[in-house]
Design a protein around this motif. Structure first.
Motif, PDB file in Angstrom:
ATOM      1  N   HIS A 115       0.967  -1.486   0.040  1.00 20.78           N
ATOM      2  CA  HIS A 115       0.182   0.063  -0.049  1.00 20.78           C
ATOM      3  C   HIS A 115       1.147   1.513   0.172  1.00 20.78           C
ATOM      4  O   HIS A 115       1.347   1.891   0.897  1.00 20.78           O
ATOM      5  N   TRP A 118       0.705   4.449   2.674  1.00 16.54           N
ATOM      6  CA  TRP A 118       1.522   3.684   3.864  1.00 16.54           C
ATOM      7  C   TRP A 118       2.648   4.499   4.093  1.00 16.54           C
ATOM      8  O   TRP A 118       3.909   3.710   5.147  1.00 16.54           O
ATOM      9  N   THR A 121       5.895   8.614   4.962  1.00 12.23           N
ATOM     10  CA  THR A 121       4.456   9.323   6.252  1.00 12.23           C
ATOM     11  C   THR A 121       5.230  10.751   6.210  1.00 12.23           C
ATOM     12  O   THR A 121       4.571  10.537   6.996  1.00 12.23           O
TER      13      THR A 121
END
Length: 148
Positions: A115, A118, A121
């Motif tokens: 993903h 993620w 960040t």
């Protein structure tokens, strides 16, 4: 370079020491690891099986026909991954080490389920736990210092 590091579960029932090379850390994004840890990736370090000494044998979950995962049945902490046969290595969860600060991921595995949102960040706002007044008050009401 290998060093001896200790770790264990959240409640302290399962403890271990392991010969680890921090350069063997990686992220696994496969769906099995996502489900096993409840996260978008599992943070692992690969170690020799014979380099792990359990003070108390963990519980083991047969997560598939080819692998099993050590965990604590008391608090639920996931502790690692190993193939049932065919490998003299296993993985330990980075977060279960007493001091995980030496580990820096060197690679991604299971990239088919990665993903991207993620991964980086670094631009998101940050707040320390001890800056959250409601949380600090709950710990103080329980008569203990907030965890660091």
């Amino acid at each position: 370079m290998e060093q001896t590091k200790s770790g264990g579960c959240q409640c302290g029932r399962i403890r271990y020491s392991a010969e680890v090379d921090p350069a063997e850390a990686y992220l696994c994004h496969c769906r099995m690891c996502q489900r096993a840890t409840g996260g978008v990736a599992a943070c692992f370090v690969s170690v020799r099986r014979d380099g792990v000494a359990w003070e108390r044998e963990p519980d083991w979950y047969a997560s598939s026909p080819i692998a099993s995962r050590p965990f604590c049945s008391n608090c639920g902490t996931p502790l690692g991954f190993r193939y049932v046969e065919g490998s003299d290595r296993m993985d330990l969860t980075v977060g279960s080490f007493d001091d995980p600060s030496d580990f820096v991921p060197q690679s991604h595995f299971g990239a088919e389920s990665l993903h991207e949102a993620w991964l980086d960040t670094s631009t998101l706002p940050r707040q320390r736990s001890d800056e959250q007044e409601t949380l600090v008050a709950k710990w103080e009401a329980a008569g203990v210092e907030p965890p660091q």
